[in-house]
Design a protein around this motif. Structure first.
Motif, PDB file in Angstrom:
ATOM      1  N   GLY A  10      30.275  41.776  31.580  1.00 14.55           N
ATOM      2  CA  GLY A  10      31.613  42.199  31.182  1.00 14.55           C
ATOM      3  C   GLY A  10      32.461  41.120  30.560  1.00 14.55           C
ATOM      4  N   GLY A  12      33.698  38.286  31.817  1.00 17.59           N
ATOM      5  CA  GLY A  12      33.214  36.921  32.021  1.00 17.59           C
ATOM      6  C   GLY A  12      34.264  35.931  32.491  1.00 17.59           C
ATOM      7  N   SER A  13      35.285  36.407  33.194  1.00 13.22           N
ATOM      8  CA  SER A  13      36.279  35.442  33.675  1.00 13.22           C
ATOM      9  C   SER A  13      35.665  34.528  34.748  1.00 13.22           C
ATOM     10  N   ASN A  14      34.744  35.056  35.552  1.00 11.11           N
ATOM     11  CA  ASN A  14      34.060  34.192  36.528  1.00 11.11           C
ATOM     12  C   ASN A  14      33.111  33.223  35.831  1.00 11.11           C
ATOM     13  N   PHE A  15      32.426  33.709  34.810  1.00 10.90           N
ATOM     14  CA  PHE A  15      31.584  32.819  33.988  1.00 10.90           C
ATOM     15  C   PHE A  15      32.422  31.636  33.519  1.00 10.90           C
ATOM     16  N   ALA A  87      27.559  37.252  38.103  1.00  5.63           N
ATOM     17  CA  ALA A  87      29.025  37.275  38.004  1.00  5.63           C
ATOM     18  C   ALA A  87      29.421  38.500  37.179  1.00  5.63           C
ATOM     19  N   GLY A  88      29.481  39.649  37.878  1.00  2.00           N
ATOM     20  CA  GLY A  88      29.802  40.877  37.159  1.00  2.00           C
ATOM     21  C   GLY A  88      28.615  41.415  36.381  1.00  2.00           C
ATOM     22  N   ILE A 108      28.952  37.568  43.499  1.00  2.27           N
ATOM     23  CA  ILE A 108      30.323  37.652  44.007  1.00  2.27           C
ATOM     24  C   ILE A 108      30.769  39.103  43.920  1.00  2.27           C
ATOM     25  N   HIS A 109      31.464  39.556  44.977  1.00  2.00           N
ATOM     26  CA  HIS A 109      31.893  40.955  45.034  1.00  2.00           C
ATOM     27  C   HIS A 109      33.362  41.006  45.454  1.00  2.00           C
ATOM     28  N   PRO A 110      34.164  41.863  44.788  1.00  2.00           N
ATOM     29  CA  PRO A 110      35.602  41.855  45.058  1.00  2.00           C
ATOM     30  C   PRO A 110      36.032  42.711  46.246  1.00  2.00           C
ATOM     31  N   GLN A 171      41.039  38.404  41.465  1.00  2.00           N
ATOM     32  CA  GLN A 171      40.298  37.599  40.478  1.00  2.00           C
ATOM     33  C   GLN A 171      40.676  36.124  40.561  1.00  2.00           C
ATOM     34  N   GLU A 174      38.720  34.787  43.280  1.00  2.00           N
ATOM     35  CA  GLU A 174      37.316  34.613  42.877  1.00  2.00           C
ATOM     36  C   GLU A 174      37.121  33.311  42.102  1.00  2.00           C
TER      37      GLU A 174
END
Ligand code: GRF
Length: 194
Positions: A10, A12-15, A87-88, A108-110, A171, A174
């Motif tokens: 998606g 990719g903010s965690n990326f 990550a998503g 990772i899970h929200p 987020q 995260e």
């Protein structure tokens, strides 16, 4: 330094937060590859901007999960990837990757698992009216968000929250939790390898 692949589907903010932590030096790892199953995902643009190689594939072009996972595994091996970070990534992993990377895949899970597994965990928590939810980092097995829990961080649901405000705070959590937990994990892997 450990070489990792990030799997994402998606935005990719965690990326991005993981890559930035490696650039800052707070996470001692090299992001060697992005694996993505959606050709138009925003995360691909992020990887290109960061100069990180991308493997993009369309699952519909393969007859089985094993067939496309073999292609992924070949690229992971060619890139000397030692650890997989989901990550998503919106798919369950199959036996090819689970067997090849046993104990070396995290997600990772929200939500505070085992509450609200699966899709739209934030919406599920909001609908349920819980006052505390959060974020979980866990090892990956064949189930949906079921592997052993590594770390969790709680996020309060405020009285005037809407779904979007709650999502923004989750987020944010995260983006600090994941790089920190990865750093701890890689430190302990180093110790076990010696
Ligand atoms: C995150 O909320 C993560 O917990 C979940 O999928 C979302 C991915 O967001 N597994 P992003 O693509 O990293 O912005």
């Amino acid at each position: 330094m450990i070489k990792i692949a990030i799997f994402a589907s998606g935005s990719g903010s965690n990326f991005q937060s993981i890559v930035e932590a490696t650039r800052r030096g707070s996470l001692h790892a090299e992001v060697g590859l992005l694996v993505c199953d959606k050709r138009n995902a925003l995360v691909i643009e992020r990887a290109e901007r960061e100069g990180i190689p991308v493997l993009v594939f369309d699952p519909k072009e393969y007859e089985t999960k094993s067939a496309y996972e073999e292609v992924i595994l070949k690229t992971l091996n060619e890139c000397n990837v030692e650890f997989i970070v989901l990550a998503g990534y919106m798919r369950l992993l199959g036996s090819v990757l689970l067997n090849a990377f046993q104990g070396r895949i995290v997600n990772i899970h929200p939500s505070l698992l085992p509450a609200f597994p699966g899709k739209d965990a934030i919406g599920q928590a909001f609908q349920a009216g819980v006052k505390v939810t959060g974020v979980t980092v866990h090892y990956v097995d064949e189930g949906m968000d079921t592997g052993p829990i590594i770390a969790q961080s709680a996020v309060r649901v405020l009285n005037d929250d809407d779904r979007d405000r709650l999502q923004a705070r989750i987020q944010e959590t995260e983006h600090t939790l994941y790089p920190t937990v990865l750093q701890d994990l890689f430190e302990s892997l180093k110790i076990t390898n010696y």
